[in-house]
Structures are given as C-alpha cells and as structure tokens.
Scaffold this active site. Sequence first.
Site, PDB file in Angstrom:
ATOM      1  N   CYS A   4       0.864  -1.183   0.000  1.00  0.00           N
ATOM      2  CA  CYS A   4       0.000   0.000   0.000  1.00  0.00           C
ATOM      3  C   CYS A   4       0.897   1.229   0.000  1.00  0.00           C
ATOM      4  CB  CYS A   4      -0.917   0.005   1.223  1.00  0.00           C
ATOM      5  SG  CYS A   4      -1.800   1.581   1.410  1.00  0.00           S
ATOM      6  N   CYS A   7       0.567   3.467   3.100  1.00  0.00           N
ATOM      7  CA  CYS A   7       1.170   2.844   4.284  1.00  0.00           C
ATOM      8  C   CYS A   7       2.692   2.984   4.239  1.00  0.00           C
ATOM      9  CB  CYS A   7       0.758   1.380   4.394  1.00  0.00           C
ATOM     10  SG  CYS A   7      -0.912   1.114   5.044  1.00  0.00           S
ATOM     11  N   HIS A  46      -4.936   1.564   8.227  1.00  0.00           N
ATOM     12  CA  HIS A  46      -5.260   1.278   6.826  1.00  0.00           C
ATOM     13  C   HIS A  46      -6.744   1.004   6.675  1.00  0.00           C
ATOM     14  CE1 HIS A  46      -4.652  -0.056   2.659  1.00  0.00           C
ATOM     15  NE2 HIS A  46      -5.679  -0.854   2.936  1.00  0.00           N
ATOM     16  N   THR A  94      -7.325   6.250  -7.009  1.00  0.00           N
ATOM     17  CA  THR A  94      -6.180   5.531  -7.575  1.00  0.00           C
ATOM     18  C   THR A  94      -5.302   4.895  -6.492  1.00  0.00           C
ATOM     19  OG1 THR A  94      -4.855   7.550  -7.642  1.00  0.00           O
ATOM     20  CG2 THR A  94      -6.089   6.981  -9.637  1.00  0.00           C
ATOM     21  N   HIS A  97      -6.006   3.553  -0.120  1.00  0.00           N
ATOM     22  CA  HIS A  97      -5.850   3.849   1.321  1.00  0.00           C
ATOM     23  C   HIS A  97      -6.586   5.165   1.524  1.00  0.00           C
ATOM     24  CE1 HIS A  97      -3.171   3.944   5.129  1.00  0.00           C
ATOM     25  NE2 HIS A  97      -3.898   5.061   5.183  1.00  0.00           N
ATOM     26  N   HIS A  99      -7.952   8.617   1.969  1.00  0.00           N
ATOM     27  CA  HIS A  99      -7.237   9.899   2.030  1.00  0.00           C
ATOM     28  C   HIS A  99      -8.188  11.028   1.694  1.00  0.00           C
ATOM     29  CE1 HIS A  99      -6.767   8.126  -2.002  1.00  0.00           C
ATOM     30  NE2 HIS A  99      -6.794   9.361  -2.487  1.00  0.00           N
ATOM     31  N   HIS A 101      -8.278  14.774   0.176  1.00  0.00           N
ATOM     32  CA  HIS A 101      -7.610  15.869  -0.535  1.00  0.00           C
ATOM     33  C   HIS A 101      -8.083  17.183   0.080  1.00  0.00           C
ATOM     34  CE1 HIS A 101      -6.492  13.445  -4.228  1.00  0.00           C
ATOM     35  NE2 HIS A 101      -7.490  12.693  -3.779  1.00  0.00           N
TER      36      HIS A 101
END
Length: 112
Positions: A4, A7, A46, A94, A97, A99, A101
């Site tokens: 990952c 990670c 994760h 894409t 994990h 996230h 923005h």
Amino acid sequence: MEDCLFCKIIDGTIPSKKVYEDDLCLAFNDQKPLAPTHILVVPKKHLASAVEITDDDAMLIGHIFGVISLLTQIFGVSDGFRVVTNCGAKAGQTVQHLHFHVLAGKELGSFN
Ligand code: 5GP
Ligand code: ZN
C-alpha cells in the site's frame, strides 16, 4: 498493509513532503498538485476507502477533520477550501488507502 503506497509513506519507506503528523494521521503534499495548496490527509490505520469507515472510526474521522481545519488555518486558506475523498475507481480513486484531498488557493468553482 503490504503493497500500500500510503502505508509506505506513513512508515517512511517512501519519502513525502510532510506538513503534519500525529499518532493518528499524516498530512503531506500531493505529488501532482491540482491547486496551489493540495494536501493529502491520511489515517495511519489502513482503510481502503470511505466505504470501510464504521462507527468505530468516529473519533478518528472527527480528529482528521479537526486536523484539516488546523492545516487550513496554518496555510492561510481557511476562508475557502475543498475536502474531497474519492471512493472507488469510478470516482477516480487511484490509491487504495483512505485519504482526504484538501484543495485551496485558486477558484475551485462549484459542484453541480
Ligand atoms: P486519488 O486519485 O486516489 O483520489 O488520489 C491519489 C493522490 O495521490 C493523487 O492526487 C496523486 O497525485 C497522489 N499520489 C500518488 N502517489 C503519490 C506519491 O508517491 N506521493 C505523493 N505525495 N502523492 C502521491
Ligand atoms: Zn495503506
């Protein structure tokens, strides 16, 4: 989590331009910024995407949004920013994990 990308950024195997870190999350500059301020905020736990968030993560997600608020104040963009989390390939995710923005520093337009 093996293989990952985020990670590996969290554990330092892959370098990043960190802007914030604590026990629960890490924030770093996106490598291909779409706005003058483009930060990614990721939980150290994760989770593949927002679809894996459960009530057990309520404190973690609340904490991350507190960090996002703090970062927008530090970067001087708290008067106008956007938080986006893409969930699934159809939505443009894409990296698998979770996230967030944080985009700011230009006219972002409105979602329709
Ligand atoms: P997604 O398309 O999954 O919502 O967002 C993934 C984001 O991660 C993209 O904006 C992409 O530019 C960023 N990204 C991918 N690989 C790396 C990397 O190795 N380092 C950094 N800093 N950002 C990355
Ligand atoms: Zn991961």
